[in-house]
Write an enzyme that holds these catalytic residues in place. Structure first.
Site, short mmCIF file in Angstrom:
data_model
loop_
_atom_site.label_atom_id
_atom_site.label_comp_id
_atom_site.label_asym_id
_atom_site.label_seq_id
_atom_site.Cartn_x
_atom_site.Cartn_y
_atom_site.Cartn_z
N ASP A 1 0.88 -1.16 0.00
CA ASP A 1 0.00 0.00 0.00
C ASP A 1 0.91 1.21 0.00
O ASP A 1 1.96 1.22 0.65
CB ASP A 1 -0.95 0.02 1.19
CG ASP A 1 -2.16 0.92 0.93
OD1 ASP A 1 -2.62 0.98 -0.24
OD2 ASP A 1 -2.64 1.56 1.86
N HIS B 1 9.94 5.12 -3.67
CA HIS B 1 9.43 4.51 -2.44
C HIS B 1 9.20 3.01 -2.63
O HIS B 1 9.63 2.20 -1.84
CB HIS B 1 8.13 5.20 -2.04
CG HIS B 1 7.18 5.38 -3.20
ND1 HIS B 1 7.48 6.17 -4.29
CD2 HIS B 1 5.98 4.84 -3.47
CE1 HIS B 1 6.49 6.12 -5.16
NE2 HIS B 1 5.56 5.31 -4.68
N ARG B 2 8.52 2.67 -3.74
CA ARG B 2 8.23 1.26 -4.00
C ARG B 2 9.53 0.52 -4.30
O ARG B 2 9.73 -0.60 -3.85
CB ARG B 2 7.24 1.12 -5.16
CG ARG B 2 6.71 -0.30 -5.32
CD ARG B 2 5.56 -0.39 -6.31
NE ARG B 2 4.39 0.31 -5.81
CZ ARG B 2 3.90 1.44 -6.33
NH1 ARG B 2 4.46 2.00 -7.38
NH2 ARG B 2 2.85 2.03 -5.80
N GLY C 1 -0.57 7.40 -11.64
CA GLY C 1 -0.95 8.07 -10.40
C GLY C 1 -0.46 9.51 -10.34
O GLY C 1 -0.64 10.28 -11.29
#
Length: 193
Positions: free
Chosen positions: A69, A177-178, A150
């Site tokens: 998430d 981040h991912r 996104g």
């Protein structure tokens, strides 16, 4: 080679993460596993949603899996949209709707600091393990670039002069981040074969 189910219906995310895990594990999508239905995301934390999604897959397959998430946290908006990033503009909104709402809410704001955070839950034999990645940056005043998905066209990571949407996927994967959360997952999987 170990097989993991990735608990996502987002094809962009699947492509991004599959590239990062190539040669480490075999990734199976929900579609490939014949899993359909709405995966619950009712927690008010990224870790909670990530766990909920991984648990949903584990309960149906008893196969090792992982879920993530991600949230965009904007300083001037008191950390919003955060856990609600994917549905910021409403329940059935598009990426475009979310970006439009963000640009509107940030109009006239001088503090443009933001960060993306990703929490991955790896479910092995029904036991969760967590990995987290973060990248700091700025919210731009308009869209730049056509890559990614996104909020990528309006997020410029620190130490770069381009948005995520202007970067080749390999570059974004290295610094995002991912990408950081998946790198921790990769280290764990390589060291725990």
């Amino acid at each position: 080679m170990k097989t993991l189910i990735f608990a996502t219906n987002n094809k962009h995310k699947l492509q991004e993460v599959s590239q990062l895990l190539e040669g480490v594990v075999i990734i199976k999508s929900l579609e490939e596993m014949g899993l359909d239905g709405e995966i619950p995301e009712t927690s008010d934390t990224l870790q909670g949603n990530s766990l909920q999604k991984a648990q949903w897959v584990w309960d149906r397959t008893h196969t090792d899996c992982f879920a993530d998430d991600t949230g965009l946290e904007v300083e001037a908006l008191d950390g919003r949209p955060g856990v609600y990033s994917a549905r910021y503009a409403g329940e059935h909104c598009s990426f475009d709707d979310n970006v439009n709402k963000m640009l509107h809410e940030m109009e006239g704001k001088t503090n443009r600091k933001a960060c993306f955070r990703t929490v991955i839950t790896l479910m092995e034999n029904g036991v969760p393990r967590y990995f987290e990645g973060r990248v700091d940056g700025q919210i731009l005043t308009e869209r730049y670039g056509k890559e990614g998905f996104g909020y990528d066209p309006i997020f410029m990571p620190d130490r770069f002069a381009v948005s995520f949407a202007e970067m080749p996927l390999e570059v974004k994967n290295r610094i995002s981040h991912r990408g950081k959360a998946v790198a921790q997952l990769v280290d764990y999987l390589r060291n725990n074969k």
